[in-house]
Every structure is written in C-alpha cells, then in structure tokens.
Design a protein around this motif. Structure first.
Motif, PDB file in Angstrom:
ATOM      1  N   TYR A 179       0.832  -1.205   0.000  1.00 17.15           N
ATOM      2  CA  TYR A 179       0.000   0.000   0.000  1.00 17.15           C
ATOM      3  C   TYR A 179       0.871   1.261   0.000  1.00 17.15           C
ATOM      4  O   TYR A 179       0.385   2.358  -0.249  1.00 17.15           O
ATOM      5  CB  TYR A 179      -0.928   0.019   1.215  1.00 17.15           C
ATOM      6  CG  TYR A 179      -1.891  -1.151   1.270  1.00 17.15           C
ATOM      7  CD1 TYR A 179      -2.248  -1.840   0.119  1.00 17.15           C
ATOM      8  CD2 TYR A 179      -2.442  -1.570   2.474  1.00 17.15           C
ATOM      9  CE1 TYR A 179      -3.119  -2.925   0.177  1.00 17.15           C
ATOM     10  CE2 TYR A 179      -3.322  -2.644   2.537  1.00 17.15           C
ATOM     11  CZ  TYR A 179      -3.650  -3.315   1.381  1.00 17.15           C
ATOM     12  OH  TYR A 179      -4.515  -4.367   1.428  1.00 17.15           O
ATOM     13  N   GLN A 185      -1.689  -9.091  -3.725  1.00 19.78           N
ATOM     14  CA  GLN A 185      -2.587  -8.230  -2.944  1.00 19.78           C
ATOM     15  C   GLN A 185      -4.009  -8.777  -2.898  1.00 19.78           C
ATOM     16  O   GLN A 185      -4.685  -8.711  -1.874  1.00 19.78           O
ATOM     17  CB  GLN A 185      -2.595  -6.816  -3.524  1.00 19.78           C
ATOM     18  CG  GLN A 185      -1.297  -6.062  -3.288  1.00 19.78           C
ATOM     19  CD  GLN A 185      -1.369  -4.610  -3.711  1.00 19.78           C
ATOM     20  OE1 GLN A 185      -2.191  -4.242  -4.543  1.00 19.78           O
ATOM     21  NE2 GLN A 185      -0.514  -3.779  -3.147  1.00 19.78           N
ATOM     22  N   PHE A 206      -7.209  -3.471   9.405  1.00 16.36           N
ATOM     23  CA  PHE A 206      -6.788  -2.129   9.833  1.00 16.36           C
ATOM     24  C   PHE A 206      -7.290  -1.839  11.246  1.00 16.36           C
ATOM     25  O   PHE A 206      -8.125  -2.562  11.786  1.00 16.36           O
ATOM     26  CB  PHE A 206      -7.327  -1.081   8.864  1.00 16.36           C
ATOM     27  CG  PHE A 206      -6.860  -1.312   7.451  1.00 16.36           C
ATOM     28  CD1 PHE A 206      -5.618  -0.866   7.049  1.00 16.36           C
ATOM     29  CD2 PHE A 206      -7.653  -1.990   6.545  1.00 16.36           C
ATOM     30  CE1 PHE A 206      -5.176  -1.089   5.760  1.00 16.36           C
ATOM     31  CE2 PHE A 206      -7.220  -2.219   5.259  1.00 16.36           C
ATOM     32  CZ  PHE A 206      -5.973  -1.776   4.856  1.00 16.36           C
ATOM     33  N   LEU A 235     -17.338  -2.344   4.953  1.00 13.35           N
ATOM     34  CA  LEU A 235     -18.197  -1.563   4.057  1.00 13.35           C
ATOM     35  C   LEU A 235     -19.592  -1.534   4.676  1.00 13.35           C
ATOM     36  O   LEU A 235     -20.219  -2.582   4.854  1.00 13.35           O
ATOM     37  CB  LEU A 235     -18.242  -2.221   2.671  1.00 13.35           C
ATOM     38  CG  LEU A 235     -16.884  -2.371   1.985  1.00 13.35           C
ATOM     39  CD1 LEU A 235     -17.005  -3.247   0.749  1.00 13.35           C
ATOM     40  CD2 LEU A 235     -16.306  -1.008   1.631  1.00 13.35           C
ATOM     41  N   LEU A 289     -13.746 -11.054  -5.233  1.00 13.02           N
ATOM     42  CA  LEU A 289     -12.660 -10.310  -5.885  1.00 13.02           C
ATOM     43  C   LEU A 289     -11.384 -11.158  -5.932  1.00 13.02           C
ATOM     44  O   LEU A 289     -10.578 -11.033  -6.856  1.00 13.02           O
ATOM     45  CB  LEU A 289     -12.393  -8.997  -5.131  1.00 13.02           C
ATOM     46  CG  LEU A 289     -13.425  -7.892  -5.358  1.00 13.02           C
ATOM     47  CD1 LEU A 289     -13.268  -6.785  -4.323  1.00 13.02           C
ATOM     48  CD2 LEU A 289     -13.276  -7.311  -6.760  1.00 13.02           C
ATOM     49  N   THR A 323     -13.289   4.670   2.314  1.00 10.65           N
ATOM     50  CA  THR A 323     -13.979   3.503   1.757  1.00 10.65           C
ATOM     51  C   THR A 323     -13.403   3.148   0.389  1.00 10.65           C
ATOM     52  O   THR A 323     -13.235   1.972   0.048  1.00 10.65           O
ATOM     53  CB  THR A 323     -15.489   3.797   1.628  1.00 10.65           C
ATOM     54  OG1 THR A 323     -15.963   4.218   2.901  1.00 10.65           O
ATOM     55  CG2 THR A 323     -16.251   2.584   1.180  1.00 10.65           C
ATOM     56  N   LEU A 330     -10.262   1.435   0.896  1.00 13.39           N
ATOM     57  CA  LEU A 330     -10.530   0.077   1.400  1.00 13.39           C
ATOM     58  C   LEU A 330     -10.856  -0.857   0.221  1.00 13.39           C
ATOM     59  O   LEU A 330     -10.348  -1.977   0.133  1.00 13.39           O
ATOM     60  CB  LEU A 330     -11.705   0.132   2.370  1.00 13.39           C
ATOM     61  CG  LEU A 330     -11.886  -1.028   3.353  1.00 13.39           C
ATOM     62  CD1 LEU A 330     -10.638  -1.212   4.207  1.00 13.39           C
ATOM     63  CD2 LEU A 330     -13.104  -0.803   4.238  1.00 13.39           C
ATOM     64  N   LEU A 331     -11.688  -0.358  -0.694  1.00 16.31           N
ATOM     65  CA  LEU A 331     -12.033  -1.161  -1.874  1.00 16.31           C
ATOM     66  C   LEU A 331     -10.784  -1.447  -2.701  1.00 16.31           C
ATOM     67  O   LEU A 331     -10.612  -2.561  -3.206  1.00 16.31           O
ATOM     68  CB  LEU A 331     -13.068  -0.423  -2.729  1.00 16.31           C
ATOM     69  CG  LEU A 331     -14.497  -0.414  -2.169  1.00 16.31           C
ATOM     70  CD1 LEU A 331     -15.363   0.588  -2.918  1.00 16.31           C
ATOM     71  CD2 LEU A 331     -15.118  -1.804  -2.253  1.00 16.31           C
ATOM     72  N   SER A 381      -7.840  -1.734  -1.541  1.00 12.41           N
ATOM     73  CA  SER A 381      -7.038  -2.738  -0.827  1.00 12.41           C
ATOM     74  C   SER A 381      -7.604  -4.145  -1.045  1.00 12.41           C
ATOM     75  O   SER A 381      -6.898  -5.126  -0.902  1.00 12.41           O
ATOM     76  CB  SER A 381      -6.987  -2.412   0.666  1.00 12.41           C
ATOM     77  OG  SER A 381      -8.184  -2.804   1.312  1.00 12.41           O
TER      78      SER A 381
END
Lengths: 221, 368
Positions: free
Chosen positions: A56, A78, A86, A92, A107, B279, B282-283, B285
C-alpha cells in the motif's frame, strides 16, 4: 532462500511532505512462516511497515519480497495472498457482514460454494455467526473487529497483517481474535505468515516471534 | 441467506445512498446542466431557424433565377428589355400594376399584364395568348372556372398551375390579363418584372447579376427609379455568414458549457470523493482497480449531465412553443442538440479528471 518468507533489505521510507519524517532507514528483516508480533510505541512506524509489506506504500529505497519471491505491488499477491486488518473503519457499511466477506472472496476469485462455506466457518469461529446478516453499523466495536478478521481470513491468505487489532478490546475479544489468528496460522503452519503490529502485551503469549520496533536514530515520530 | 452483491451492484448502491444522503448535490448538478443546456439549445435553435428561413427563401427564389424590377409610370408603358440576358437563358417579363383582384372563390390574386403582344412570354408560362385572362394558382385545381375582378370589371379566368418560373415573385395567385380587361388598373403605376432563368452552361448567376448591374448603371434609363436586380446571391452570402456565426457561437457556447460543467461537477465530485476516500481506499485494498472506481465517478457525472441535457431538450421545446413556435421544430435537430450533448459529456469527462488524480494517492496514505 526460502521463498515463503517476507524479506526486507535496506528499506528506507519517509512520508512525503513531512520534511524528513523518516520511518525506516536501512531496515532489514525476515519474517518466516509463523506468528510475529511487532512491538513498539504508538507512531513508531509499525503500521507503516505493515503497509509497505502489503504494497500500500512503496519504499524510497531497498527491496521487499513477499512469499513466492514477488514484490508487494504484485496484484495477485494483494488480491489473493494478502489479508489486512486495519485499526478502524474496516468494513463496508452498505452491505451485511456476510456480504463484506463474500465481496472480498469474489474479488479474490474464490468459487461461490467454497466462499459461502468459508464465510460461515470464519464467522462461526469468531463468534459472530448470528450477526452475519446485520449491517456493520449495527455492531459494536469488538464485533466489527471480529468481522474484519473474518473478512481478512475468508480467502485463506498466505500473509495476514493485523494493525493494532486488539486496540480497545476487552480480554474476551482479545483472546478470541488472537487465538483465531494463531489457529489460522497453525492450519497451514509451513507457509502462513501472520504479523501483528501492536503495543498490547496481552498478545505476546500468542506470538512465535516478538520483534522490538523503533524508528531510526534522529527520526521524528 | 443474503445474496452477495457484485462489485458493480455495490458501487451503484454507494452512489444512490450518497445521493439520498444529500439530495441537493445531484439536484444542483442536474439543474446546472439542465439550465445551461436549455440556454445553449435555444441559442443554437435560433441559428437553425435563421438558416432554415434563408434556405427556404433561396429555394423559393431558385439558385438560377434573376429578377429585375423596373418601376413604370403606367403599368402599360413599354417594359425595358435586356437582350444580353436572352443569350444566357430564358427571359419572361410581366407588368404588374399596384393592384390586386378579388376571386369568387374567396381569395385574392395579384394582377399582371403580359408584356409582349405576340404571346412569347405567355408561351413560356405554358399559357397561350388566346387563353387570357388566366389565373395562375398554386392552390386551385387546373381548369377550375374562376371569376376575378375589381369594382365593375370582372372576367372569367380558368385556373392553371402556377409555373415554377414565377416562383421568385413570391406570389401564390397571379391573374394574367389583357390591359383591356382592367382599363383603370392599366393606367396605374406599376412594375415591370423581368424573370430570368439561367441556362446550365451560362456564366454563374453572381457574374450575370454583377454584369447586369453594371449595364444598368452605365445606361441610365431616364426613368424615375433605376431597375433593381434581385437574385439568391445575397441570400446565399447571408446564409454563409449565418452559418459561420452559428459555428463560431456554437463552439463558444460548447466550450463555456463544457468548462462550467467541468467546474461545477468537478468541485462536487472532489468533495464527495474526499468524504468517501477511506472507503474507496478500502475497496482498492481488496483489489478493486483504480479504473473501476474512476468509472463509477465518471458514470455518475455523465448520467447527471445527460439527464440534464434531456430535461433541457424538453424545457427548450416548451419554451420555444410558448415564445416562438417556429423555433420549436428546430430544437430536436441533430445540428442543435449534438454539440450541446457533446459539450455536456466533455464537461463530465473533465470533471472526473481530479478524481483520477486523487485515486493515484497510495492506499497506504489513506488507510489507517
């Protein structure tokens, strides 16, 4: 050289625009499969190190290699091989806890049946199975953190990075999360690497390796 | 058991929730796009109306026609002749007194006398001298018996089709008669109208018109007023100038519209992006590509801009019908809406550029 390890060689990192806020200078480290605890005071750069290992952030100098000999910026690493929890705001809020897990799993390319089973498994292990269909904004801080753990583990990553995962949690939640992280590593002990960045002494008992971490001399935290 | 949303489904939900949370944000963008596009549409439609009007006049006049109008003290005075014109096309002259006649069908018609006595001009109209008087009409069926007259003088004048050669006059009904049919009107002042139809092999109409004007200036007739030469050439020049203005103002309007949309949409998009930066990081990541997240913001801007454009189309149509009905037909013309929508979409694209820049920030600089 063990390609299952994470290695950092002569890594330098300074946050841009901070007039020399050097976090790492010539940093060397090697993380073999196991549970590693990075200890250090707040702001010493533990989180930065995790972000560098996650890809990151990019180092100013030096080299970082992750399992498989890849660089942290590798997209496949990744998406499929990395789990990251975190300190806060991990979920979300527009979808349920289960959907949070399933989105990440999809994903990562996990097949639906396997994904559904893994989601059910990890939510159960972390004790939030009954909350699977709740939206994250209805959960307590501890429950949210457990859900974030489940989401990080649902794709069975080889590298699990936890940034102050137990900050503000009670003994029960801390034990549940740390135990789950250790069990997760033990389930594939020869290849999984779990790195926990924390200044929480309660986690020492769960770690295979404890690393003291301090910023380079002269660096301003 | 709940179903897992797709990434696109999640992003769509994110957009809708954001809109619902602050309705004024999308509405303000919609209103900005709609009002600016309405103004642009009306301006461009005005140009389209102007061009269409000129094109109609040019079509009516004909691209190969010249009209020379010569004032006459008496409608039956000899008409001027232009022999040079006859070498390059067909010439037809009528004498038109300042009078109109009534028709028993309820309408009115312009009165005209044939200029020559042997009927050559009439033959050019497809009408024999023996058939006078005749009503050349664009509306009545040929052969229909009609009576036309003024005061005590009435004649039977069967209808005949108005020949294309008379179109430059801009009249729909013309009664061609002998001076004896209307003796009083024959003594009135009038105009000799010489209609010239150019042969395809002849010099250009502009050259002929210029040459004719030179001849008229060089040979003063001694009349009260000089003959006036009319053709579509000035109209064509006017049309060319109008189209150039249309292009210039269209480009200016499109640029202003695109720039305004870019600023209004862009500033809003950046603020919203910053509010949701965590957010979004975050997406990222989780492996969601920057292009996908940028497309979400661009699609949002493009949707609002085009929705504003569609509203503007409807609003401009209504406004045109109320203020100037002829304008309404030109609002939906592609030459009008296409540049407006192109500008709206260019603005939406430009508005998404700052988001693309913001998305380049490393995930690790945002997440904590």
């Amino acid at each position: 050289m063990n390609s299952r390890a994470i290695t950092l060689t002569d890594v330098d990192f300074t946050y841009p625009g901070t007039r020399g806020r050097t976090v790492l200078r010539g940093y060397q480290a090697r993380f073999e499969p196991g549970v590693h605890l990075l200890r250090g005071y707040s702001g010493c750069g533990k989180s930065t190190l995790l972000r560098l290992i996650a890809g990151y952030l990019a180092p100013d100098a030096g080299e970082i290699r992750v399992p498989g000999g890849r660089t942290p910026a590798d997209r496949d690493y990744q998406v499929r091989s990395l789990g990251f929890v975190f300190q806060s705001l991990n979920l979300l809020d527009l979808v349920t806890v289960r959907q949070n897990l399933e989105m990440v799993g999809r994903l990562a390319g996990l097949p639906r049946p396997e994904l559904a089973a893994a989601a059910t498994h990890w939510l159960g292990v972390l004790g939030i199975g009954p909350l699977a269909d709740e939206r994250p904004d209805r959960l307590s801080g501890g429950q949210r953190q457990r859900a974030a753990f489940a989401r990080a583990m649902v794709k069975h990553p080889d590298v699990l990075l936890l940034d102050e995962p137990t900050s503000g949690l009670d003994e029960v939640s801390t034990a549940a999360l740390a135990g789950a992280a250790r069990d997760f590593q033990r389930a594939a002990a020869d290849r999984r690497i779990v790195i926990i960045a924390a200044h929480d002494d309660r986690l020492v008992a769960y770690a295979d390796h404890v690393h003291g971490f301090a910023p380079p001399a002269g660096a301003r935290p | 058991m709940s179903t897992s949303p797709s990434l696109l489904g999640y992003l769509l939900r994110d957009t809708l929730v954001r809109w619902r949370g602050r309705v004024s944000a999308p509405l303000a963008r919609l209103a900005a796009a709609g009002s600016l596009a309405t103004a642009a549409l009306l301006v461009l439609a005005s140009f389209a109306l102007g061009a269409a009007t000129l094109e109609e006049r040019i079509a009516q006049f004909g691209l190969d026609a010249l009209v020379v109008r010569t004032p006459l003290r008496r409608a039956t005075d000899p008409a001027p002749s232009f022999p040079a014109l006859a070498d390059h096309g067909r010439v037809l002259t009528l004498k038109v007194p300042y009078a109109t006649v009534e028709l028993d069908t309820g309408g009115r018609a312009a009165l005209a006398f044939a200029a020559d006595d042997d009927g050559r001009d009439l033959a050019a109209l497809g009408v024999g001298a023996d058939r006078l008087p005749v009503l050349l009409s664009s509306s009545l069926p040929p052969g229909m018996p009609v009576r036309a007259g003024l005061g005590p003088w009435w004649v039977a004048a069967p209808a005949a089709a108005l020949p294309p050669a008379l179109r430059p006059l801009g009249l729909d009904e013309v009664l061609v008669a002998r001076p004896g049919d209307f003796p009083l009107q024959a003594e009135l002042p009038g105009t000799a109208v010489t209609l010239f139809a150019r042969d395809p092999a002849a010099p250009s109409l502009a050259e002929l018109a210029a040459a004719l004007a030179t001849v008229i200036r060089a040979n003063p007739s001694g009349r009260d007023a000089a003959p006036v030469v009319q053709s579509a050439v000035p109209l064509l020049r006017e049309l060319t100038a109008l189209r150039a203005s249309w292009l210039g103002y269209g480009a200016l309007l499109a640029t202003v519209l695109a720039a305004t949309i870019a600023v209004v949409f862009g500033s809003g998009a950046v603020l919203e992006y910053e509010a949701a930066a965590y957010t979004t990081a975050l997406l990222r990541s989780f492996g969601v590509g920057r292009a996908t997240l940028w497309l979400q913001r661009y699609a949002e801007a493009a949707f609002l801009a085009n929705a504003g454009g569609l509203l503007a189309l409807a609003a401009a149509g209504v406004a045109a019908r109320v203020a100037l009905p002829q304008l309404a037909a030109h609002v939906p013309a592609a030459a009008v809406w296409l540049p407006v929508f192109a500008a709206l979409n260019a603005g939406a694209l430009a508005a998404a550029v700052p988001v693309a820049v913001a998305l380049r920030r490393p995930v690790g600089m945002v997440l904590h």
